[in-house]
Design an enzyme around this catalytic site. Sequence first.
Site, short mmCIF file in Angstrom:
data_model
loop_
_atom_site.label_atom_id
_atom_site.label_comp_id
_atom_site.label_asym_id
_atom_site.label_seq_id
_atom_site.Cartn_x
_atom_site.Cartn_y
_atom_site.Cartn_z
CG ASN A 118 21.80 -33.94 -58.33
OD1 ASN A 118 22.24 -33.56 -57.25
ND2 ASN A 118 22.70 -34.30 -59.15
NE ARG B 244 24.74 -36.98 -56.61
CZ ARG B 244 25.78 -36.42 -57.39
NH1 ARG B 244 25.33 -35.90 -58.15
NH2 ARG B 244 27.09 -36.92 -57.12
CG HIS C 61 31.67 -38.61 -57.52
ND1 HIS C 61 33.04 -38.19 -57.62
CD2 HIS C 61 30.91 -37.42 -57.70
CE1 HIS C 61 33.02 -36.67 -57.67
NE2 HIS C 61 31.72 -36.53 -58.08
NE ARG D 261 34.02 -29.86 -54.83
CZ ARG D 261 33.20 -30.93 -55.13
NH1 ARG D 261 33.76 -32.17 -54.94
NH2 ARG D 261 32.12 -30.64 -55.88
CD GLU E 188 26.02 -39.25 -60.76
OE1 GLU E 188 26.16 -38.20 -61.88
OE2 GLU E 188 26.76 -38.89 -59.85
#
Length: 405
Positions: A16, A102, A190, A250, A387
């Site tokens: 990742n 990922r 996600h 963000r 994940e």
Amino acid sequence: MLDTSSLKRGSLLVLNCGSSSVKFTAFRLAKAGEVAPLFSGQLSGIGTDARLSARSADGDVIANASWADRDTGGVPVLLPDLLAWIETHLPSDLPLLAAGHRVVHGGRNLHRPAIITDDVLVELENLIPLAPLHQPQSVAAIKVLKESRPDLPQAACFDTAFHHTQPLVCSTYAIPRHLSEAGVHRYGFHGLSYEYIARYLGETLPELAKGRVVVAHLGNGSSLCGLKGGVSFDSSMGFSVLEGVPMGTRCGSLDPGVIIYLMRKFEMTADELERLLYHQSGLLGISGVSNDMRVLEESDDPHCKLAVEIFCLRVAKEAASLACSIGGLDGMVFTAGIGENGTGIRARICAHLDWLGIRLDPARNAAGTGLVSSDASLPVRVVPTNEELMIALHTVDLLASQSIG
Ligand code: ADP
């Protein structure tokens, strides 16, 4: 699940890649297409003060060392070294069979995990403008591995792919159709996390999995997803990873009129707006103190308190909005850093959802895993996401389909 009996004994590497870090997990192939973790870690501070840290699956520290002296050219220099380090730490009878990445954006065409061919790599590069801050890191890592280990199969697993099931009524913006057709569309992100949660619910709570569930993935980046019958129906993030709830740095959803105003009034450029909206807004922007929820919760500063209040209300509003999309609510799941660990944040969010029939049990919420709601409430659960496991499982499936094909 495909027949994986033809696969050799070996291991897989899941990567990742971020702008200054590479997170990794090595898995061994177990029977019947399952995988088991061997070790995981990260190379952090790339470009400034690179450091390797790693732990075995049992939690023992197996690396904690500065790699600053090797950090002479960022990811292209460090990744082959990292791969060599990983291979020396794999059991000798478990050779590396493949790497799974990922990848944030698969666009409209790549809506399931894919073995990375030259054509797929071109497609990933073409998608860089849609995710300019995240996609280049994965593309760079894929190229470096391809160069240093051309025989190692690589798989790409996309954060957007799980949302491909969303109907047009949820995935279309109210802008002229030619722009929608040109790709200005709600992709959702996600997805690997939501896919893991949907799989977990399917295996452990099949009745709930068949129903309408809102999943809140609340971490440094946060979003929510409305699952209907185990597939994604709607999500809070859309075209980019900015939409939806406010995040660490963000902004979350913002009146587009603000952007036009900032451009006209302050002559802000695209680069300046990008810095503002991705890196200087959210919890950090409101508080002026930190993007870390733990710091904000402990602070008496009114701006920190306001940041926490705004976050919790906005998450609750998104949950209610998604419940409307999926036609009601049978349960809710919290996951990721804040969702899994933020006892007080979960309580505040759920207090806004009392009218929807959501009520936490204080003792269960404090315990923090499994069911956290009261018996009179719709079920609310905390499920740690994984994940990396999803990427490893997809990579095994792709390898099996190749060896059969
Ligand atoms: P990322 O999106 O980077 O993967 P994580 O899912 O690891 O992020 O979440 C990181 C965030 O989780 C941290 O910024 C922190 O705000 C939050 N967090 C971790 N532990 C707690 C806690 N006990 N209470 C509240 N927030 C927490």
